[in-house]
Design an enzyme around this catalytic site. Structure first.
Site, PDB file in Angstrom:
ATOM      1  CE  LYS A 175      -1.991  -1.079   3.897  1.00  0.00           C
ATOM      2  NZ  LYS A 175      -1.296  -2.369   4.134  1.00  0.00           N
ATOM      3  NE  ARG A 231      -3.980  -1.276   9.646  1.00  0.00           N
ATOM      4  CZ  ARG A 231      -2.860  -0.697   9.202  1.00  0.00           C
ATOM      5  NH1 ARG A 231      -2.810   0.601   9.073  1.00  0.00           N
ATOM      6  NH2 ARG A 231      -1.825  -1.418   8.898  1.00  0.00           N
ATOM      7  NE  ARG A 286       7.176  -2.788   6.266  1.00  0.00           N
ATOM      8  CZ  ARG A 286       5.844  -2.638   6.297  1.00  0.00           C
ATOM      9  NH1 ARG A 286       5.228  -1.949   5.354  1.00  0.00           N
ATOM     10  NH2 ARG A 286       5.141  -3.157   7.277  1.00  0.00           N
ATOM     11  NE  ARG A 294       6.519  -0.668  10.503  1.00  0.00           N
ATOM     12  CZ  ARG A 294       5.401  -0.558   9.762  1.00  0.00           C
ATOM     13  NH1 ARG A 294       5.447   0.049   8.587  1.00  0.00           N
ATOM     14  NH2 ARG A 294       4.269  -1.036  10.186  1.00  0.00           N
ATOM     15  NE  ARG A 312       1.503  -4.925  11.479  1.00  0.00           N
ATOM     16  CZ  ARG A 312       2.372  -4.381  10.650  1.00  0.00           C
ATOM     17  NH1 ARG A 312       3.609  -4.847  10.593  1.00  0.00           N
ATOM     18  NH2 ARG A 312       2.028  -3.380   9.892  1.00  0.00           N
TER      19      ARG A 312
HETATM   20  P1  ADP Z   1       2.262  -1.793   3.239  1.00  0.00           P
HETATM   21  O1  ADP Z   1       2.300  -0.289   3.161  1.00  0.00           O
HETATM   22  O2  ADP Z   1       1.057  -2.388   2.554  1.00  0.00           O
HETATM   23  O3  ADP Z   1       2.413  -2.302   4.647  1.00  0.00           O
HETATM   24  P2  ADP Z   1       4.838  -1.640   1.877  1.00  0.00           P
HETATM   25  O4  ADP Z   1       4.532  -0.765   0.706  1.00  0.00           O
HETATM   26  O5  ADP Z   1       5.642  -1.051   2.972  1.00  0.00           O
HETATM   27  O6  ADP Z   1       3.495  -2.339   2.435  1.00  0.00           O
HETATM   28  O7  ADP Z   1       5.570  -2.948   1.302  1.00  0.00           O
HETATM   29  C1  ADP Z   1       6.019  -3.991   2.190  1.00  0.00           C
HETATM   30  C2  ADP Z   1       7.400  -4.480   1.733  1.00  0.00           C
HETATM   31  O8  ADP Z   1       7.286  -5.164   0.497  1.00  0.00           O
HETATM   32  C3  ADP Z   1       8.393  -3.336   1.518  1.00  0.00           C
HETATM   33  O9  ADP Z   1       9.671  -3.781   1.932  1.00  0.00           O
HETATM   34  C4  ADP Z   1       8.337  -3.092   0.017  1.00  0.00           C
HETATM   35  O10 ADP Z   1       9.568  -2.578  -0.485  1.00  0.00           O
HETATM   36  C5  ADP Z   1       8.034  -4.484  -0.531  1.00  0.00           C
HETATM   37  N1  ADP Z   1       7.157  -4.475  -1.711  1.00  0.00           N
HETATM   38  C6  ADP Z   1       6.125  -3.631  -1.972  1.00  0.00           C
HETATM   39  N2  ADP Z   1       5.538  -3.933  -3.156  1.00  0.00           N
HETATM   40  C7  ADP Z   1       6.205  -5.010  -3.648  1.00  0.00           C
HETATM   41  C8  ADP Z   1       6.099  -5.804  -4.846  1.00  0.00           C
HETATM   42  N3  ADP Z   1       5.152  -5.552  -5.757  1.00  0.00           N
HETATM   43  N4  ADP Z   1       6.962  -6.836  -4.995  1.00  0.00           N
HETATM   44  C9  ADP Z   1       7.909  -7.090  -4.060  1.00  0.00           C
HETATM   45  N5  ADP Z   1       8.075  -6.391  -2.925  1.00  0.00           N
HETATM   46  C10 ADP Z   1       7.253  -5.361  -2.711  1.00  0.00           C
HETATM   47  P1  AMP Z   2       1.167   0.592   8.993  1.00  0.00           P
HETATM   48  O1  AMP Z   2       2.325   1.517   8.956  1.00  0.00           O
HETATM   49  O2  AMP Z   2       0.029   1.024   8.125  1.00  0.00           O
HETATM   50  O3  AMP Z   2       1.572  -0.856   8.731  1.00  0.00           O
HETATM   51  O4  AMP Z   2       0.588   0.638  10.495  1.00  0.00           O
HETATM   52  C1  AMP Z   2       1.378   0.202  11.587  1.00  0.00           C
HETATM   53  C2  AMP Z   2       0.495   0.071  12.821  1.00  0.00           C
HETATM   54  O5  AMP Z   2      -0.075   1.347  13.170  1.00  0.00           O
HETATM   55  C3  AMP Z   2      -0.700  -0.878  12.708  1.00  0.00           C
HETATM   56  O6  AMP Z   2      -0.364  -2.239  12.927  1.00  0.00           O
HETATM   57  C4  AMP Z   2      -1.617  -0.312  13.813  1.00  0.00           C
HETATM   58  O7  AMP Z   2      -1.179  -0.706  15.101  1.00  0.00           O
HETATM   59  C5  AMP Z   2      -1.383   1.194  13.690  1.00  0.00           C
HETATM   60  N1  AMP Z   2      -2.342   1.798  12.741  1.00  0.00           N
HETATM   61  C6  AMP Z   2      -2.058   2.402  11.549  1.00  0.00           C
HETATM   62  N2  AMP Z   2      -3.178   2.834  10.950  1.00  0.00           N
HETATM   63  C7  AMP Z   2      -4.213   2.486  11.768  1.00  0.00           C
HETATM   64  C8  AMP Z   2      -5.628   2.617  11.696  1.00  0.00           C
HETATM   65  N3  AMP Z   2      -6.230   3.192  10.638  1.00  0.00           N
HETATM   66  N4  AMP Z   2      -6.370   2.135  12.731  1.00  0.00           N
HETATM   67  C9  AMP Z   2      -5.788   1.563  13.785  1.00  0.00           C
HETATM   68  N5  AMP Z   2      -4.468   1.372  13.906  1.00  0.00           N
HETATM   69  C10 AMP Z   2      -3.674   1.831  12.914  1.00  0.00           C
END
Ligand code: ADP
Ligand code: AMP
Length: 213
Positions: free
Chosen positions: A13, A88, A127, A160, A171
């Site tokens: 995302k 969420r 990541r 993280r 999660r």
């Molecule tokens: P989210 O925001 O949904 O939690 P991220 O955008 O941070 O996910 O992506 C999670 C991990 O996967 C990151 O390390 C990112 O660089 C990697 N990633 C994202 N999209 C892809 C893809 N299409 N193929 C492989 N790795 C990806």
């Molecule tokens: P993210 O960076 O989107 O993966 O979010 C990391 C963490 O932040 C999640 O696992 C939740 O604990 C908290 N968080 C982020 N966005 C929300 C949301 N919209 N509602 C509740 N918790 C959130």
């Protein structure tokens, strides 16, 4: 353009939201980034959020909804935004719909980045995040130029705490229980767009652009 990104933790995302924000010149608003910035700055909001985040749970709606609605009422959001990590829960989605409707507005798209659970743990364990500017890398799929250092701002990259495998499982369970129902919610609203998030990052983005135009 106003849109929300849906998908499991680690689905991509944030990666796609940043590209959308750059192409369509709209702010990228990540509730996770806002919480992490508050934790780093030691604010009261950060202190409230930290214990939930560390356990892989959602920060309560009472804290999250007000914070997000406040953020999207700021001037830079007048021309739209891409929300990443919000909503969420169904109450979060309903609050957003209601707040927008009260101003005669509505979301244009909910983009669901679909990635099966099997791929998620690899994504998350690789990541690396910059807590300075919010940039995200992957040690295999999107490595920084210099290992462990952010290309954008030069800060040290971190794994993280909530990306450790045991927390990722938690999660994912929370995602299926509380967030996945939003796919149907937005399908019923008639704004759901689905993309295959297992493709490489550029292809996922191409598919999104085809939908957004
Ligand atoms: P989210 O925001 O949904 O939690 P991220 O955008 O941070 O996910 O992506 C999670 C991990 O996967 C990151 O390390 C990112 O660089 C990697 N990633 C994202 N999209 C892809 C893809 N299409 N193929 C492989 N790795 C990806
Ligand atoms: P993210 O960076 O989107 O993966 O979010 C990391 C963490 O932040 C999640 O696992 C939740 O604990 C908290 N968080 C982020 N966005 C929300 C949301 N919209 N509602 C509740 N918790 C959130």
């Amino acid at each position: 353009m106003k849109l929300v990104m849906l998908g499991a933790p680690g689905a991509g995302k944030g990666t796609q939201a940043k590209r959308i924000a750059a192409k369509y010149q709209i702010p990228h608003i990540s509730t996770g980034d806002i919480f992490r910035a508050n934790i780093k700055a030691g604010t009261e909001l950060g202190m409230k959020a930290k214990s939930y985040m560390d356990q892989g749970q959602l920060v309560p709606d009472e804290v999250t909804i007000g914070m997000l609605l406040d953020r999207i009422s700021q001037d830079d959001c007048a021309g739209g935004y891409v929300l990443d990590g919000f909503p969420r829960t169904i109450p979060q989605a309903e609050s957003l719909t209601k707040a927008l409707a009260s101003r005669g507005e509505k979301l244009d798209y909910a983009v669901n980045v679909d990635v099966p659970d099997e791929n998620i743990v690899t994504r998350m364990s690789g990541r690396r995040a910059c807590l300075g500017c919010g940039a995200t890398y992957h040690i295999v799929y999107n490595a920084p130029k210099k290992e462990g250092i952010c290309d954008v701002c030069g800060e040290k990259l971190v794994l993280r705490d909530d990306d450790k495998p045991e927390t990722v499982q938690k999660r994912l369970a929370v995602y299926h229980d509380q967030t996945q129902p939003l796919i149907d919610y937005y399908k019923q609203e008639g704004i759901l767009a689905e993309v295959d998030g297992t493709q490489d990052m550029d292809k996922v983005f191409q598919d999104i652009v085809k939908i957004l135009g």
